[in-house]
Design a protein around this motif. Structure first.
Motif, PDB file in Angstrom:
ATOM      1  N   LEU A  67       1.044  -1.222  -0.142  1.00  0.00           N
ATOM      2  CA  LEU A  67       0.052   0.199   0.431  1.00  0.00           C
ATOM      3  C   LEU A  67       0.883   1.253  -0.204  1.00  0.00           C
ATOM      4  CD1 LEU A  67      -2.375  -1.413   2.379  1.00  0.00           C
ATOM      5  CD2 LEU A  67      -3.155  -0.959   0.144  1.00  0.00           C
ATOM      6  N   LYS A  68       0.398   2.073  -0.483  1.00  0.00           N
ATOM      7  CA  LYS A  68       1.051   3.637  -0.937  1.00  0.00           C
ATOM      8  C   LYS A  68       0.205   4.579   0.340  1.00  0.00           C
ATOM      9  CE  LYS A  68       3.746   2.379  -3.861  1.00  0.00           C
ATOM     10  NZ  LYS A  68       5.150   1.969  -3.289  1.00  0.00           N
ATOM     11  N   SER A  69       0.963   5.803   0.663  1.00  0.00           N
ATOM     12  CA  SER A  69      -0.328   6.527   1.718  1.00  0.00           C
ATOM     13  C   SER A  69      -1.365   7.638   0.605  1.00  0.00           C
ATOM     14  CB  SER A  69       0.881   7.994   1.260  1.00  0.00           C
ATOM     15  OG  SER A  69       2.211   7.368   2.373  1.00  0.00           O
ATOM     16  N   GLU A  70      -1.725   7.462  -0.267  1.00  0.00           N
ATOM     17  CA  GLU A  70      -2.396   7.813  -1.275  1.00  0.00           C
ATOM     18  C   GLU A  70      -3.574   6.597  -1.393  1.00  0.00           C
ATOM     19  OE1 GLU A  70      -1.897   8.424  -5.288  1.00  0.00           O
ATOM     20  OE2 GLU A  70      -0.934   5.965  -6.073  1.00  0.00           O
ATOM     21  N   ASP A  71      -3.102   5.473  -0.697  1.00  0.00           N
ATOM     22  CA  ASP A  71      -4.299   4.341  -0.662  1.00  0.00           C
ATOM     23  C   ASP A  71      -5.133   4.450   0.457  1.00  0.00           C
ATOM     24  OD1 ASP A  71      -3.562   3.595  -2.907  1.00  0.00           O
ATOM     25  OD2 ASP A  71      -1.924   2.254  -1.850  1.00  0.00           O
ATOM     26  N   ILE A  72      -4.624   5.117   1.410  1.00  0.00           N
ATOM     27  CA  ILE A  72      -4.920   4.497   2.705  1.00  0.00           C
ATOM     28  C   ILE A  72      -4.609   5.817   3.334  1.00  0.00           C
ATOM     29  CG2 ILE A  72      -4.458   2.109   3.310  1.00  0.00           C
ATOM     30  CD1 ILE A  72      -2.503   4.016   5.125  1.00  0.00           C
ATOM     31  N   MET A  73      -5.010   7.104   2.530  1.00  0.00           N
ATOM     32  CA  MET A  73      -4.788   9.203   3.486  1.00  0.00           C
ATOM     33  C   MET A  73      -6.529   9.376   3.238  1.00  0.00           C
ATOM     34  SD  MET A  73      -3.665  10.755   0.499  1.00  0.00           S
ATOM     35  CE  MET A  73      -4.391  10.805  -0.722  1.00  0.00           C
ATOM     36  N   THR A  74      -6.881   9.754   4.225  1.00  0.00           N
ATOM     37  CA  THR A  74      -8.121  10.480   4.560  1.00  0.00           C
ATOM     38  C   THR A  74      -8.419  12.030   2.989  1.00  0.00           C
ATOM     39  OG1 THR A  74      -8.620  10.091   6.405  1.00  0.00           O
ATOM     40  CG2 THR A  74     -10.232  11.515   5.964  1.00  0.00           C
ATOM     41  N   SER A  75      -8.945  11.893   2.343  1.00  0.00           N
ATOM     42  CA  SER A  75      -8.841  12.397   1.243  1.00  0.00           C
ATOM     43  C   SER A  75     -10.443  13.183   0.695  1.00  0.00           C
ATOM     44  CB  SER A  75      -8.015  12.167   0.504  1.00  0.00           C
ATOM     45  OG  SER A  75      -8.039  12.971  -1.307  1.00  0.00           O
ATOM     46  N   PRO A  76     -10.796  14.262   0.300  1.00  0.00           N
ATOM     47  CA  PRO A  76      -9.399  15.755   0.318  1.00  0.00           C
ATOM     48  C   PRO A  76      -8.947  15.799   1.713  1.00  0.00           C
ATOM     49  CG  PRO A  76     -11.998  16.327  -0.220  1.00  0.00           C
ATOM     50  CD  PRO A  76     -12.462  14.082  -0.078  1.00  0.00           C
ATOM     51  N   VAL A  77      -8.106  17.306   2.088  1.00  0.00           N
ATOM     52  CA  VAL A  77      -8.530  18.241   2.538  1.00  0.00           C
ATOM     53  C   VAL A  77      -9.750  19.032   2.818  1.00  0.00           C
ATOM     54  CG1 VAL A  77      -6.554  19.286   3.697  1.00  0.00           C
ATOM     55  CG2 VAL A  77      -5.518  17.602   2.527  1.00  0.00           C
ATOM     56  N   TYR A  78     -10.482  18.995   3.915  1.00  0.00           N
ATOM     57  CA  TYR A  78     -11.349  20.104   3.477  1.00  0.00           C
ATOM     58  C   TYR A  78     -10.967  21.718   3.838  1.00  0.00           C
ATOM     59  CZ  TYR A  78     -14.397  15.985   3.383  1.00  0.00           C
ATOM     60  OH  TYR A  78     -15.407  14.742   2.448  1.00  0.00           O
ATOM     61  N   LEU A  79      -9.636  21.877   5.250  1.00  0.00           N
ATOM     62  CA  LEU A  79      -9.616  22.895   4.772  1.00  0.00           C
ATOM     63  C   LEU A  79      -7.739  23.107   5.009  1.00  0.00           C
ATOM     64  CD1 LEU A  79     -10.433  25.997   5.775  1.00  0.00           C
ATOM     65  CD2 LEU A  79     -10.080  25.022   8.573  1.00  0.00           C
ATOM     66  N   VAL A  80      -7.477  24.182   4.131  1.00  0.00           N
ATOM     67  CA  VAL A  80      -6.258  24.505   3.852  1.00  0.00           C
ATOM     68  C   VAL A  80      -6.052  25.827   3.488  1.00  0.00           C
ATOM     69  CG1 VAL A  80      -4.362  24.658   2.468  1.00  0.00           C
ATOM     70  CG2 VAL A  80      -6.032  22.290   2.472  1.00  0.00           C
ATOM     71  N   CYS A  81      -4.854  26.696   4.362  1.00  0.00           N
ATOM     72  CA  CYS A  81      -5.289  28.226   4.483  1.00  0.00           C
ATOM     73  C   CYS A  81      -3.917  28.678   3.993  1.00  0.00           C
ATOM     74  CB  CYS A  81      -5.240  28.932   5.927  1.00  0.00           C
ATOM     75  SG  CYS A  81      -4.381  28.887   7.135  1.00  0.00           S
ATOM     76  N   ASP A  82      -3.776  30.121   4.187  1.00  0.00           N
ATOM     77  CA  ASP A  82      -2.475  30.633   2.955  1.00  0.00           C
ATOM     78  C   ASP A  82      -2.217  31.044   3.965  1.00  0.00           C
ATOM     79  OD1 ASP A  82      -1.657  33.806   1.818  1.00  0.00           O
ATOM     80  OD2 ASP A  82      -1.416  31.350   0.424  1.00  0.00           O
ATOM     81  N   ILE A  83      -0.678  31.522   4.335  1.00  0.00           N
ATOM     82  CA  ILE A  83       0.138  32.183   5.264  1.00  0.00           C
ATOM     83  C   ILE A  83      -1.089  34.005   5.258  1.00  0.00           C
ATOM     84  CG2 ILE A  83       2.100  33.185   3.822  1.00  0.00           C
ATOM     85  CD1 ILE A  83       2.696  31.445   7.717  1.00  0.00           C
TER      86      ILE A  83
END
Length: 132
Positions: A67-83
């Motif tokens: 397995l790769k990380s992409e196989d088990i990660m939770t996605s999408p990331v619901y919240l991302v912000c900018d500096i």
């Protein structure tokens, strides 16, 4: 007040093609419970947590070496912000999404992580200093 005024923690990350075993070792070595999975452009595409490993690998008796990380990660990331985003707006979004940390971008690349606790300290200090 902008996110850049808050203390960010160094992000723990891996690539989508990082093996599940390598990701688990990275979490263990850094004594962390989650890491941010990034794409080739260093943009967050998922979160991989110890819970993901437990629920999606161990509990399902899957072969972690395949397995790769992409196989088990939770996605999408619901919240991302900018500096440069407004801290009050990010706080509102964190409450709405019931999340305790947010990947922070600078120039569209993963730069840091803002935790709920650090955001609260930042807001508290701003209020204590008499600035709104």
């Amino acid at each position: 007040m902008h996110i850049e005024n808050c203390r960010l923690i160094k992000p723990l990350s891996c690539r989508k093609k990082t093996s599940a075993v390598e990701a688990a070792k990275l979490l263990r070595e850094n004594k962390q419970k989650r890491l941010i999975v990034i794409n080739e452009s260093e943009y967050p595409v998922g979160i991989l947590s110890t819970t993901d490993i437990s629920n999606k690998v161990v509990a399902e008796n899957k072969d972690s070496s395949k397995l790769k990380s992409e196989d088990i990660m939770t996605s999408p990331v619901y919240l991302v912000c900018d500096i440069n985003d407004d801290a009050n707006e990010i706080f509102r979004k964190m409450v709405h999404h019931e999340t305790f940390f947010v990947p922070v971008l600078k120039d569209e690349k993963l730069f840091g992580v803002l935790t709920y606790g650090e955001l609260m300290k930042c807001v508290h200090n701003k209020l204590k200093d008499g600035n709104s």
